[in-house]
Motif scaffolding. Structure first.
Motif, mmCIF file in Angstrom:
data_model
loop_
_atom_site.group_PDB
_atom_site.id
_atom_site.type_symbol
_atom_site.label_atom_id
_atom_site.label_comp_id
_atom_site.label_asym_id
_atom_site.label_seq_id
_atom_site.Cartn_x
_atom_site.Cartn_y
_atom_site.Cartn_z
ATOM 1 N N PHE A 138 0.772 -1.148 0.115
ATOM 2 C CA PHE A 138 -0.033 -0.048 0.158
ATOM 3 C C PHE A 138 0.788 1.334 0.055
ATOM 4 O O PHE A 138 0.670 2.055 -0.736
ATOM 5 N N GLU A 139 1.946 1.013 0.684
ATOM 6 C CA GLU A 139 2.943 2.287 0.819
ATOM 7 C C GLU A 139 3.479 2.607 -0.531
ATOM 8 O O GLU A 139 3.719 3.736 -0.938
ATOM 9 N N ASN A 140 3.886 1.582 -1.138
ATOM 10 C CA ASN A 140 4.746 1.739 -2.555
ATOM 11 C C ASN A 140 3.610 1.976 -3.520
ATOM 12 O O ASN A 140 3.864 2.822 -4.459
ATOM 13 N N SER A 141 2.246 1.705 -3.364
ATOM 14 C CA SER A 141 1.080 2.356 -4.139
ATOM 15 C C SER A 141 0.783 3.617 -3.956
ATOM 16 O O SER A 141 -0.141 4.011 -4.616
ATOM 17 N N ASN A 142 1.406 4.145 -2.958
ATOM 18 C CA ASN A 142 0.741 5.550 -2.705
ATOM 19 C C ASN A 142 -0.795 5.667 -2.318
ATOM 20 O O ASN A 142 -1.167 6.677 -3.069
ATOM 21 N N ILE A 143 -1.399 4.771 -1.730
ATOM 22 C CA ILE A 143 -2.713 4.871 -1.344
ATOM 23 C C ILE A 143 -3.107 6.158 -0.869
ATOM 24 O O ILE A 143 -2.417 6.968 -0.040
ATOM 25 N N SER A 144 -4.371 6.678 -1.325
ATOM 26 C CA SER A 144 -4.779 8.033 -1.132
ATOM 27 C C SER A 144 -5.547 8.229 0.321
ATOM 28 O O SER A 144 -6.147 6.953 0.855
ATOM 29 N N GLU A 145 -6.044 9.211 0.961
ATOM 30 C CA GLU A 145 -6.824 9.536 1.862
ATOM 31 C C GLU A 145 -8.146 8.788 1.418
ATOM 32 O O GLU A 145 -9.141 8.210 2.226
#
Length: 292
Positions: free
Chosen positions: A103-110
């Motif tokens: 999720f961090e590598n995918s830059n999940i959004s708010e």
């Protein structure tokens, strides 16, 4: 390696199943991410997220702990059950970390985190448990939500706050507490406690969940204890008496945990001097009441 050494019978078949389970859980997390992000693009109404998610992942079955043990000799399971469960718990922790990294590598959004929380909350509103004992839809989604919350802890605490968070999540605390109390799977109860810790607020319901978790099996008890340092926000001072009353609980571990919660609140930067004095006086009274 220790696992394979201690239980040779499981060396090939069961470890391969654990690796398969890990892969399937991560695949499920990616599938959930794909569905949620598509719902953002298509502006899917929040109130339909739960049913949409359930429908789209209904066939995404995962290997379960029951499957892992099913082909083992019963005496092997009986003699090594505690070790097996402990191994499963630590394996789950590493899988959550791996999902978090994804999720961090995918830059999940708010927006992603918000919609994921709304979806799991909607499912818990229908029922906190799963009809099928070994297809843990809610349990698996709770694990995935924990992984996402770890990536954006401040955002998760903000959007889920009972008073100031988004309206669709005002019931999340209540539903997570009920999950701790009623879910048949230890991993579901454990994940619910972890999410309550990420929310960070102390309410009478959260205290009930912590007390329930502390008196649960070891795996859930550990999650309850680990959530305590994150519980710093006493939103309303009228909640204090319930915590203080449980300093005198018949369970020593419950009393100790209530003391840890009070200490966490007292040392939090947002706590005022008057609240700190009340807490210190309560702790001092509890110590004086101890009968040796």
């Amino acid at each position: 390696h220790a696992f394979a050494r201690l239980i040779p019978e499981l060396q090939k078949k069961q470890l391969s199943k654990l690796r398969y389970f890990k892969g399937k859980l991560i695949d499920l997390a990616k599938k959930v991410q794909e569905i949620i992000e598509l719902s953002i693009t298509e502006s899917t109404p929040l109130n339909t997220l739960s049913s949409m998610l359930e429908e789209k992942i209904a066939n995404e079955q995962t290997v379960t702990f029951k499957d892992i043990l099913s082909s083992c000799d019963s005496s092997v399971v009986k003699d090594n059950f505690k070790f097996l469960v402990t191994y499963q718990m630590h394996a789950n922790d590493s899988w959550v970390e791996e999902i978090s990294k994804h999720f961090e590598n995918s830059n999940i959004s708010e927006s992603f985190l918000q919609r994921l929380a709304v979806a799991i909350n909607g499912l818990l509103m229908i029922d906190v448990d799963d009809e099928e004992p070994y297809w843990r839809l809610r349990s698996n989604l709770l694990v995935i939500t924990v992984a996402a919350a770890r990536v954006m802890p401040v955002t998760f605490a903000s959007i889920t706050h009972r008073d100031t968070g988004i309206s669709e999540l005002h019931t999340l605390e209540e539903n997570l507490v009920e999950t701790v109390q009623r879910h048949r799977g230890w991993n579901g109860r454990r994940s619910a406690l972890q999410l309550l810790g990420h929310m960070g607020s102390i309410t009478p319901l959260v205290i009930d969940a912590i007390i329930c978790g502390i008196q649960d099996v070891a795996l859930v008890r550990e999650a309850a204890m680990e959530a305590v340092p994150s519980l710093k926000h006493l939103d309303h001072k009228e909640y204090l008496p319930k915590i203080v009353a449980n300093l005198h609980h018949q369970s020593t571990l419950v009393s100790y945990t209530m003391g840890k919660i009070l200490t966490s609140v007292a040392t939090h930067s947002e706590s005022d001097a008057k609240l700190r004095r009340e807490i210190l006086n309560s702790l001092a009274d509890a110590i004086r009441d101890v009968k040796f």
